[in-house]
Write an enzyme that holds these catalytic residues in place. Structure first.
Site, PDB file in Angstrom:
ATOM      1  N   ARG A  61       0.870  -1.247   0.048  1.00 13.58           N
ATOM      2  CA  ARG A  61      -0.077  -0.021   0.030  1.00 13.58           C
ATOM      3  C   ARG A  61       0.664   1.173  -0.066  1.00 13.58           C
ATOM      4  O   ARG A  61       0.554   2.178  -0.695  1.00 13.58           O
ATOM      5  CB  ARG A  61      -0.936  -0.033   1.145  1.00 13.58           C
ATOM      6  CG  ARG A  61      -1.987   1.288   1.230  1.00 13.58           C
ATOM      7  CD  ARG A  61      -2.840   1.237   2.358  1.00 13.58           C
ATOM      8  NE  ARG A  61      -1.859   1.519   3.836  1.00 13.58           N
ATOM      9  CZ  ARG A  61      -2.200   0.728   4.646  1.00 13.58           C
ATOM     10  NH1 ARG A  61      -2.974  -0.262   4.702  1.00 13.58           N
ATOM     11  NH2 ARG A  61      -1.348   0.991   5.713  1.00 13.58           N
ATOM     12  N   TYR A 114     -12.460  23.395 -10.806  1.00 15.61           N
ATOM     13  CA  TYR A 114     -13.423  22.233 -11.066  1.00 15.61           C
ATOM     14  C   TYR A 114     -14.403  21.980 -10.119  1.00 15.61           C
ATOM     15  O   TYR A 114     -14.225  21.896  -8.885  1.00 15.61           O
ATOM     16  CB  TYR A 114     -12.317  21.324 -11.112  1.00 15.61           C
ATOM     17  CG  TYR A 114     -12.859  19.991 -11.757  1.00 15.61           C
ATOM     18  CD1 TYR A 114     -13.495  19.561 -12.703  1.00 15.61           C
ATOM     19  CD2 TYR A 114     -12.688  18.735 -10.664  1.00 15.61           C
ATOM     20  CE1 TYR A 114     -13.720  18.147 -13.213  1.00 15.61           C
ATOM     21  CE2 TYR A 114     -13.047  17.438 -11.030  1.00 15.61           C
ATOM     22  CZ  TYR A 114     -13.662  17.131 -12.309  1.00 15.61           C
ATOM     23  OH  TYR A 114     -14.068  15.779 -12.329  1.00 15.61           O
ATOM     24  N   ASP A 186      -3.956  23.292  -9.473  1.00 16.32           N
ATOM     25  CA  ASP A 186      -4.222  22.427 -10.296  1.00 16.32           C
ATOM     26  C   ASP A 186      -3.823  22.760 -11.625  1.00 16.32           C
ATOM     27  O   ASP A 186      -4.305  23.593 -12.434  1.00 16.32           O
ATOM     28  CB  ASP A 186      -5.669  22.226 -10.420  1.00 16.32           C
ATOM     29  CG  ASP A 186      -6.379  21.174 -11.118  1.00 16.32           C
ATOM     30  OD1 ASP A 186      -5.719  20.756 -12.084  1.00 16.32           O
ATOM     31  OD2 ASP A 186      -7.464  20.654 -10.766  1.00 16.32           O
ATOM     32  N   LYS A 211      -6.363  12.710 -17.399  1.00 14.21           N
ATOM     33  CA  LYS A 211      -6.198  13.420 -18.491  1.00 14.21           C
ATOM     34  C   LYS A 211      -5.162  13.420 -19.472  1.00 14.21           C
ATOM     35  O   LYS A 211      -4.988  12.393 -20.139  1.00 14.21           O
ATOM     36  CB  LYS A 211      -6.710  15.019 -18.186  1.00 14.21           C
ATOM     37  CG  LYS A 211      -7.587  15.198 -17.319  1.00 14.21           C
ATOM     38  CD  LYS A 211      -9.027  14.775 -17.530  1.00 14.21           C
ATOM     39  CE  LYS A 211     -10.325  14.588 -16.582  1.00 14.21           C
ATOM     40  NZ  LYS A 211     -10.432  15.834 -15.510  1.00 14.21           N
TER      41      LYS A 211
END
Ligand code: PLP
Length: 395
Positions: A61, A114, A186, A211
Protein backbone atom coordinates in the site's frame (compact mmCIF):
# COMPACT_ATOMS: atom_id res chain seq x y z
CA UNK A 1 22.67 3.17 -22.49
CA UNK A 2 20.02 4.54 -20.19
CA UNK A 3 21.40 5.37 -16.80
CA UNK A 4 19.51 4.70 -13.61
CA UNK A 5 17.71 7.62 -11.98
CA UNK A 6 20.08 9.93 -10.20
CA UNK A 7 22.90 9.27 -12.66
CA UNK A 8 21.38 11.32 -15.47
CA UNK A 9 22.30 14.89 -16.27
CA UNK A 10 20.05 17.08 -14.14
CA UNK A 11 19.89 19.78 -16.79
CA UNK A 12 18.09 17.51 -19.27
CA UNK A 13 15.17 19.02 -21.19
CA UNK A 14 11.56 18.03 -20.48
CA UNK A 15 11.40 15.85 -23.61
CA UNK A 16 14.45 13.90 -22.44
CA UNK A 17 13.14 13.57 -18.89
CA UNK A 18 9.85 12.22 -20.27
CA UNK A 19 11.76 9.64 -22.29
CA UNK A 20 14.37 8.57 -19.74
CA UNK A 21 12.95 9.43 -16.29
CA UNK A 22 11.53 6.77 -13.95
CA UNK A 23 12.92 3.80 -15.87
CA UNK A 24 15.79 2.39 -13.81
CA UNK A 25 16.35 -0.29 -16.45
CA UNK A 26 19.54 -1.50 -14.72
CA UNK A 27 17.40 -2.64 -11.79
CA UNK A 28 15.23 -4.98 -13.87
CA UNK A 29 17.39 -6.96 -16.27
CA UNK A 30 17.74 -4.15 -18.82
CA UNK A 31 14.11 -4.07 -19.91
CA UNK A 32 13.27 -0.61 -21.22
CA UNK A 33 10.01 -0.24 -19.34
CA UNK A 34 9.46 -0.46 -15.61
CA UNK A 35 7.57 -3.75 -15.12
CA UNK A 36 4.25 -3.92 -13.29
CA UNK A 37 5.00 -5.15 -9.76
CA UNK A 38 1.69 -6.53 -8.53
CA UNK A 39 1.88 -7.21 -4.85
CA UNK A 40 0.89 -6.50 -1.30
CA UNK A 41 3.33 -8.57 0.78
CA UNK A 42 7.09 -8.09 0.70
CA UNK A 43 9.10 -10.77 2.54
CA UNK A 44 11.88 -10.08 5.04
CA UNK A 45 14.55 -12.77 5.38
CA UNK A 46 15.63 -12.10 8.95
CA UNK A 47 14.46 -10.39 12.13
CA UNK A 48 17.21 -7.81 11.58
CA UNK A 49 15.78 -6.96 8.16
CA UNK A 50 12.27 -6.69 9.58
CA UNK A 51 13.40 -4.33 12.31
CA UNK A 52 16.04 -2.11 10.70
CA UNK A 53 13.78 -0.44 8.10
CA UNK A 54 16.50 -0.61 5.46
CA UNK A 55 14.59 -2.71 2.91
CA UNK A 56 13.56 -0.48 -0.03
CA UNK A 57 9.94 -1.70 0.11
CA UNK A 58 7.95 -2.82 3.17
CA UNK A 59 4.27 -3.03 2.21
CA UNK A 60 2.40 -2.73 -1.07
CA UNK A 61 0.00 0.00 0.00
CA UNK A 62 2.77 2.39 0.92
CA UNK A 63 5.30 1.66 -1.76
CA UNK A 64 5.68 -0.21 -5.00
CA UNK A 65 8.47 -0.04 -7.62
CA UNK A 66 6.13 0.76 -10.55
CA UNK A 67 4.38 3.51 -8.59
CA UNK A 68 7.67 4.85 -7.27
CA UNK A 69 8.97 5.14 -10.85
CA UNK A 70 5.91 7.23 -11.74
CA UNK A 71 6.37 9.45 -8.67
CA UNK A 72 10.07 9.96 -9.49
CA UNK A 73 9.25 10.95 -13.07
CA UNK A 74 6.53 13.44 -12.07
CA UNK A 75 8.82 14.95 -9.39
CA UNK A 76 11.49 15.48 -12.00
CA UNK A 77 8.98 17.10 -14.39
CA UNK A 78 7.60 19.48 -11.78
CA UNK A 79 10.94 20.15 -10.04
CA UNK A 80 9.38 18.80 -6.83
CA UNK A 81 10.86 17.36 -3.63
CA UNK A 82 8.44 14.45 -3.91
CA UNK A 83 5.21 13.17 -5.47
CA UNK A 84 2.36 10.94 -4.29
CA UNK A 85 -0.26 9.31 -6.49
CA UNK A 86 -3.99 8.84 -5.93
CA UNK A 87 -6.75 6.81 -7.63
CA UNK A 88 -8.29 9.88 -9.36
CA UNK A 89 -7.62 13.56 -9.90
CA UNK A 90 -10.26 14.39 -7.32
CA UNK A 91 -8.53 12.14 -4.80
CA UNK A 92 -5.31 14.08 -5.54
CA UNK A 93 -7.23 17.31 -4.79
CA UNK A 94 -8.58 15.96 -1.49
CA UNK A 95 -5.16 14.59 -0.45
CA UNK A 96 -3.47 17.93 -1.18
CA UNK A 97 -6.14 19.89 0.69
CA UNK A 98 -6.09 17.56 3.68
CA UNK A 99 -2.31 18.00 3.84
CA UNK A 100 -2.71 21.77 3.92
CA UNK A 101 -5.58 22.53 6.32
CA UNK A 102 -6.80 21.57 9.82
CA UNK A 103 -9.96 22.21 11.83
CA UNK A 104 -10.54 25.93 12.35
CA UNK A 105 -8.60 26.94 9.24
CA UNK A 106 -9.92 28.82 6.24
CA UNK A 107 -9.29 27.92 2.62
CA UNK A 108 -9.48 30.40 -0.26
CA UNK A 109 -10.52 28.76 -3.51
CA UNK A 110 -10.75 30.24 -7.00
CA UNK A 111 -14.32 30.67 -8.22
CA UNK A 112 -13.23 29.01 -11.47
CA UNK A 113 -12.25 25.70 -9.83
CA UNK A 114 -13.40 22.33 -11.17
CA UNK A 115 -16.82 21.75 -9.62
CA UNK A 116 -16.06 18.53 -7.67
CA UNK A 117 -13.01 20.31 -6.18
CA UNK A 118 -15.40 22.96 -4.85
CA UNK A 119 -17.76 20.31 -3.53
CA UNK A 120 -14.98 18.54 -1.62
CA UNK A 121 -14.16 21.86 0.07
CA UNK A 122 -17.61 23.26 0.75
CA UNK A 123 -19.23 19.94 1.65
CA UNK A 124 -16.36 17.65 2.72
CA UNK A 125 -13.90 19.96 4.49
CA UNK A 126 -16.80 21.89 6.03
CA UNK A 127 -17.70 18.79 8.06
CA UNK A 128 -14.26 18.97 9.70
CA UNK A 129 -14.45 22.64 10.62
CA UNK A 130 -12.60 24.08 7.63
CA UNK A 131 -14.38 27.00 5.95
CA UNK A 132 -13.95 27.88 2.28
CA UNK A 133 -14.29 31.30 0.68
CA UNK A 134 -14.30 31.67 -3.11
CA UNK A 135 -12.30 34.43 -4.78
CA UNK A 136 -12.26 36.14 -8.18
CA UNK A 137 -9.81 34.16 -10.34
CA UNK A 138 -8.44 37.47 -11.65
CA UNK A 139 -7.71 38.84 -8.17
CA UNK A 140 -3.89 38.59 -8.46
CA UNK A 141 -1.98 40.31 -5.63
CA UNK A 142 -5.35 41.62 -4.36
CA UNK A 143 -5.76 38.26 -2.65
CA UNK A 144 -3.75 39.66 0.27
CA UNK A 145 -6.83 41.71 1.25
CA UNK A 146 -8.79 38.47 1.79
CA UNK A 147 -6.25 36.88 4.15
CA UNK A 148 -7.25 36.52 7.78
CA UNK A 149 -5.51 34.94 10.77
CA UNK A 150 -7.27 31.71 9.88
CA UNK A 151 -6.32 31.55 6.19
CA UNK A 152 -4.01 28.57 5.71
CA UNK A 153 -4.30 27.65 2.04
CA UNK A 154 -5.11 29.08 -1.40
CA UNK A 155 -6.31 26.80 -4.18
CA UNK A 156 -5.50 27.93 -7.73
CA UNK A 157 -6.67 26.45 -11.03
CA UNK A 158 -5.12 28.21 -14.00
CA UNK A 159 -6.76 28.42 -16.39
CA UNK A 160 -10.14 27.51 -14.90
CA UNK A 161 -11.06 24.36 -16.78
CA UNK A 162 -14.54 25.56 -17.84
CA UNK A 163 -14.27 29.33 -18.13
CA UNK A 164 -10.53 29.77 -18.84
CA UNK A 165 -9.58 32.74 -16.68
CA UNK A 166 -5.82 32.77 -16.16
CA UNK A 167 -4.56 33.43 -12.64
CA UNK A 168 -1.56 35.57 -11.74
CA UNK A 169 0.21 32.80 -9.85
CA UNK A 170 3.46 34.66 -9.04
CA UNK A 171 1.44 37.50 -7.48
CA UNK A 172 -0.80 35.13 -5.50
CA UNK A 173 2.13 32.99 -4.36
CA UNK A 174 4.13 36.08 -3.36
CA UNK A 175 1.29 37.39 -1.20
CA UNK A 176 0.71 33.95 0.35
CA UNK A 177 4.36 33.34 1.11
CA UNK A 178 4.60 36.54 3.10
CA UNK A 179 1.91 35.10 5.41
CA UNK A 180 3.10 31.48 5.45
CA UNK A 181 -0.01 30.36 3.52
CA UNK A 182 0.18 27.20 1.40
CA UNK A 183 -0.57 27.55 -2.34
CA UNK A 184 -1.92 24.52 -4.22
CA UNK A 185 -2.26 24.57 -8.03
CA UNK A 186 -4.30 22.32 -10.31
CA UNK A 187 -1.99 22.11 -13.35
CA UNK A 188 -3.97 19.56 -15.35
CA UNK A 189 -4.51 21.83 -18.38
CA UNK A 190 -0.96 22.86 -19.23
CA UNK A 191 0.98 19.91 -17.74
CA UNK A 192 4.56 20.55 -16.49
CA UNK A 193 5.67 20.74 -20.12
CA UNK A 194 4.07 24.18 -20.46
CA UNK A 195 3.67 25.46 -16.89
CA UNK A 196 5.63 24.68 -13.71
CA UNK A 197 3.83 26.14 -10.68
CA UNK A 198 6.44 25.14 -8.07
CA UNK A 199 8.99 27.25 -9.95
CA UNK A 200 6.56 30.22 -9.72
CA UNK A 201 6.16 29.99 -5.96
CA UNK A 202 3.43 27.37 -5.39
CA UNK A 203 3.92 24.78 -2.63
CA UNK A 204 1.96 21.88 -4.11
CA UNK A 205 0.87 21.05 -7.65
CA UNK A 206 -1.68 18.39 -8.55
CA UNK A 207 -2.78 16.73 -11.77
CA UNK A 208 -5.84 14.93 -12.95
CA UNK A 209 -3.41 12.44 -14.53
CA UNK A 210 -6.55 10.81 -15.92
CA UNK A 211 -6.40 13.52 -18.58
CA UNK A 212 -3.14 14.38 -20.40
CA UNK A 213 -0.71 12.13 -18.49
CA UNK A 214 -2.63 8.91 -19.17
CA UNK A 215 -3.66 10.39 -22.52
CA UNK A 216 -5.78 7.50 -23.80
CA UNK A 217 -9.03 7.71 -21.77
CA UNK A 218 -8.32 4.34 -20.18
CA UNK A 219 -7.36 4.96 -16.53
CA UNK A 220 -8.21 7.18 -13.54
CA UNK A 221 -5.14 8.57 -11.72
CA UNK A 222 -4.11 11.70 -9.81
CA UNK A 223 -0.74 13.05 -8.68
CA UNK A 224 0.31 15.60 -6.06
CA UNK A 225 3.85 16.99 -5.91
CA UNK A 226 5.28 19.26 -3.23
CA UNK A 227 8.25 21.54 -2.65
CA UNK A 228 10.73 20.87 0.20
CA UNK A 229 8.59 22.80 2.68
CA UNK A 230 5.39 20.78 2.17
CA UNK A 231 6.77 17.40 1.14
CA UNK A 232 6.93 15.85 4.62
CA UNK A 233 3.38 16.91 5.37
CA UNK A 234 2.04 15.67 2.03
CA UNK A 235 3.81 12.32 2.29
CA UNK A 236 2.55 11.76 5.84
CA UNK A 237 -1.03 12.73 4.94
CA UNK A 238 -1.02 10.38 1.96
CA UNK A 239 0.32 7.60 4.20
CA UNK A 240 -2.22 7.98 7.01
CA UNK A 241 -5.13 8.24 4.55
CA UNK A 242 -4.09 4.95 2.93
CA UNK A 243 -4.38 6.38 -0.57
CA UNK A 244 -2.91 3.83 -3.00
CA UNK A 245 -3.30 2.98 -6.70
CA UNK A 246 -2.93 -0.18 -8.70
CA UNK A 247 0.57 -0.68 -10.20
CA UNK A 248 -1.23 -1.38 -13.49
CA UNK A 249 -2.54 2.19 -13.43
CA UNK A 250 0.94 3.49 -12.55
CA UNK A 251 2.21 1.58 -15.57
CA UNK A 252 -0.46 3.07 -17.85
CA UNK A 253 0.39 6.55 -16.62
CA UNK A 254 4.13 6.02 -17.20
CA UNK A 255 3.32 4.69 -20.67
CA UNK A 256 1.18 7.75 -21.43
CA UNK A 257 3.86 10.15 -20.18
CA UNK A 258 6.45 8.77 -22.60
CA UNK A 259 4.58 10.45 -25.46
CA UNK A 260 3.31 13.51 -23.58
CA UNK A 261 5.61 15.94 -25.40
CA UNK A 262 4.56 14.89 -28.90
CA UNK A 263 0.89 14.63 -27.97
CA UNK A 264 0.87 18.03 -26.24
CA UNK A 265 2.61 19.69 -29.16
CA UNK A 266 -0.07 18.36 -31.49
CA UNK A 267 -3.03 19.08 -29.15
CA UNK A 268 -1.67 22.55 -28.45
CA UNK A 269 -1.29 23.56 -32.09
CA UNK A 270 -4.62 22.02 -33.11
CA UNK A 271 -6.57 23.56 -30.22
CA UNK A 272 -5.21 27.06 -30.92
CA UNK A 273 -5.88 26.70 -34.66
CA UNK A 274 -9.37 25.30 -34.08
CA UNK A 275 -10.17 28.09 -31.60
CA UNK A 276 -9.02 30.75 -34.08
CA UNK A 277 -11.14 29.16 -36.81
CA UNK A 278 -14.19 29.11 -34.51
CA UNK A 279 -13.71 32.84 -33.87
CA UNK A 280 -14.36 33.40 -37.56
CA UNK A 281 -17.65 31.47 -37.63
CA UNK A 282 -20.61 33.90 -37.77
CA UNK A 283 -22.72 32.18 -35.10
CA UNK A 284 -19.88 32.05 -32.56
CA UNK A 285 -20.24 34.84 -29.97
CA UNK A 286 -17.00 34.28 -28.06
CA UNK A 287 -14.09 31.86 -27.81
CA UNK A 288 -12.33 31.43 -24.46
CA UNK A 289 -8.81 30.21 -25.23
CA UNK A 290 -5.80 31.76 -23.44
CA UNK A 291 -3.52 31.38 -26.48
CA UNK A 292 -5.74 33.73 -28.55
CA UNK A 293 -4.25 37.26 -28.54
CA UNK A 294 -7.61 38.82 -27.61
CA UNK A 295 -8.17 36.60 -24.55
CA UNK A 296 -8.30 39.03 -21.61
CA UNK A 297 -5.50 37.16 -19.78
CA UNK A 298 -3.31 36.49 -22.81
CA UNK A 299 -0.43 38.47 -21.22
CA UNK A 300 -0.33 36.07 -18.25
CA UNK A 301 -0.42 33.12 -20.64
CA UNK A 302 2.54 34.56 -22.58
CA UNK A 303 4.48 35.26 -19.41
CA UNK A 304 3.93 32.06 -17.39
CA UNK A 305 3.18 29.34 -19.97
CA UNK A 306 5.22 27.95 -22.86
CA UNK A 307 2.26 26.32 -24.61
CA UNK A 308 -1.48 25.71 -24.44
CA UNK A 309 -3.57 22.73 -23.47
CA UNK A 310 -6.09 20.91 -25.63
CA UNK A 311 -9.13 22.32 -23.90
CA UNK A 312 -11.10 25.54 -24.41
CA UNK A 313 -14.66 26.90 -24.41
CA UNK A 314 -16.85 28.73 -26.90
CA UNK A 315 -20.22 30.46 -26.68
CA UNK A 316 -23.16 30.55 -29.10
CA UNK A 317 -26.36 32.59 -29.02
CA UNK A 318 -28.99 30.92 -26.91
CA UNK A 319 -31.41 28.82 -28.95
CA UNK A 320 -33.95 26.15 -28.09
CA UNK A 321 -33.17 22.79 -26.52
CA UNK A 322 -34.21 21.22 -29.84
CA UNK A 323 -31.53 23.23 -31.64
CA UNK A 324 -28.94 22.15 -29.08
CA UNK A 325 -30.02 18.51 -29.37
CA UNK A 326 -29.85 18.64 -33.18
CA UNK A 327 -26.36 20.10 -32.95
CA UNK A 328 -24.78 17.64 -30.51
CA UNK A 329 -26.74 14.50 -31.49
CA UNK A 330 -25.49 14.77 -35.04
CA UNK A 331 -21.74 14.98 -34.34
CA UNK A 332 -19.78 12.43 -36.36
CA UNK A 333 -16.36 12.93 -34.71
CA UNK A 334 -16.81 15.02 -31.57
CA UNK A 335 -17.90 12.85 -28.67
CA UNK A 336 -20.04 14.14 -25.83
CA UNK A 337 -18.66 12.98 -22.50
CA UNK A 338 -16.93 14.04 -19.31
CA UNK A 339 -13.18 14.01 -18.85
CA UNK A 340 -10.70 15.00 -21.59
CA UNK A 341 -7.05 14.48 -22.50
CA UNK A 342 -7.47 11.39 -24.67
CA UNK A 343 -6.65 11.07 -28.37
CA UNK A 344 -10.32 11.64 -29.32
CA UNK A 345 -12.07 15.00 -29.63
CA UNK A 346 -14.91 15.93 -27.28
CA UNK A 347 -17.50 18.70 -27.20
CA UNK A 348 -19.92 19.08 -24.30
CA UNK A 349 -22.49 21.79 -23.55
CA UNK A 350 -22.43 23.22 -20.02
CA UNK A 351 -23.79 26.07 -17.93
CA UNK A 352 -21.62 27.58 -15.16
CA UNK A 353 -24.21 29.96 -13.70
CA UNK A 354 -25.15 27.72 -10.76
CA UNK A 355 -21.56 26.80 -9.95
CA UNK A 356 -20.09 30.26 -9.39
CA UNK A 357 -20.51 32.26 -6.20
CA UNK A 358 -17.81 35.00 -6.08
CA UNK A 359 -18.07 36.32 -9.65
CA UNK A 360 -21.42 35.46 -11.24
CA UNK A 361 -21.31 34.21 -14.82
CA UNK A 362 -23.41 36.70 -16.80
CA UNK A 363 -22.50 36.22 -20.48
CA UNK A 364 -25.75 35.18 -22.20
CA UNK A 365 -25.79 32.12 -24.43
CA UNK A 366 -24.88 28.49 -24.68
CA UNK A 367 -21.36 27.37 -23.70
CA UNK A 368 -19.49 24.35 -25.05
CA UNK A 369 -16.23 22.90 -23.81
CA UNK A 370 -14.03 21.36 -26.49
CA UNK A 371 -11.10 18.95 -26.16
CA UNK A 372 -9.29 18.92 -29.50
CA UNK A 373 -7.96 15.43 -30.13
CA UNK A 374 -5.57 13.99 -32.66
CA UNK A 375 -7.94 13.74 -35.65
CA UNK A 376 -7.24 15.83 -38.76
CA UNK A 377 -8.12 19.47 -38.19
CA UNK A 378 -9.97 19.67 -41.53
CA UNK A 379 -12.22 16.76 -40.53
CA UNK A 380 -12.93 18.41 -37.16
CA UNK A 381 -13.80 21.72 -38.84
CA UNK A 382 -16.19 19.94 -41.22
CA UNK A 383 -17.90 18.16 -38.29
CA UNK A 384 -18.25 21.43 -36.36
CA UNK A 385 -19.41 23.40 -39.42
CA UNK A 386 -22.22 20.93 -39.97
CA UNK A 387 -23.08 21.10 -36.26
CA UNK A 388 -23.26 24.90 -36.31
CA UNK A 389 -25.53 24.72 -39.33
CA UNK A 390 -27.86 22.31 -37.53
CA UNK A 391 -27.93 24.68 -34.54
CA UNK A 392 -28.72 27.66 -36.75
CA UNK A 393 -31.44 25.84 -38.68
CA UNK A 394 -33.73 25.48 -35.64
CA UNK A 395 -34.94 28.52 -33.75
C1 PLP B 1 -11.01 15.97 -14.39
C2 PLP B 1 -10.41 17.01 -13.55
C3 PLP B 1 -10.12 16.78 -12.21
C4 PLP B 1 -10.49 15.47 -11.53
O1 PLP B 1 -9.86 14.36 -12.10
P1 PLP B 1 -10.57 12.91 -12.03
O2 PLP B 1 -9.47 11.99 -12.42
O3 PLP B 1 -11.71 12.94 -12.98
O4 PLP B 1 -11.01 12.70 -10.61
C5 PLP B 1 -9.51 17.77 -11.48
N1 PLP B 1 -9.19 18.96 -12.05
C6 PLP B 1 -9.44 19.22 -13.35
C7 PLP B 1 -9.05 20.54 -13.91
C8 PLP B 1 -10.06 18.26 -14.14
O5 PLP B 1 -10.33 18.54 -15.42
Amino acid sequence: MTKNDGERDKTASMETILTHGGRASDDHLGFVNMPVFRGSTILFKTLDELEDYKAPYRYGRNDNPTTRALCDLVSELEGAAGTVVAPSGLSAVSTALLAAVSAGDELLMTDSAYEPTRTFASEGLARFGVTTRYYDPRIGAGIAALFTERTKAVFVETPGSLTFEMQDLPAIAGAAEARGITVIVDNSWATPLYHRPLQLGADMVMHAATKMFVGHSDAMVGTVSANEKLWGRLKRTHRILGVAISPDDSYLTLRGLRTLAVRMKHHSGQSAAFAAWLQGQPEVEEVYHPALPDHPDHAIFKRDFTGAGSLFTFRLKQRSRDALAAMVNGFQLFGMGYSWGGYESLCIPFNPTNIRTAVPWTAPGQLFRVHVGLESLDDLKADMSAALQRYRAIA
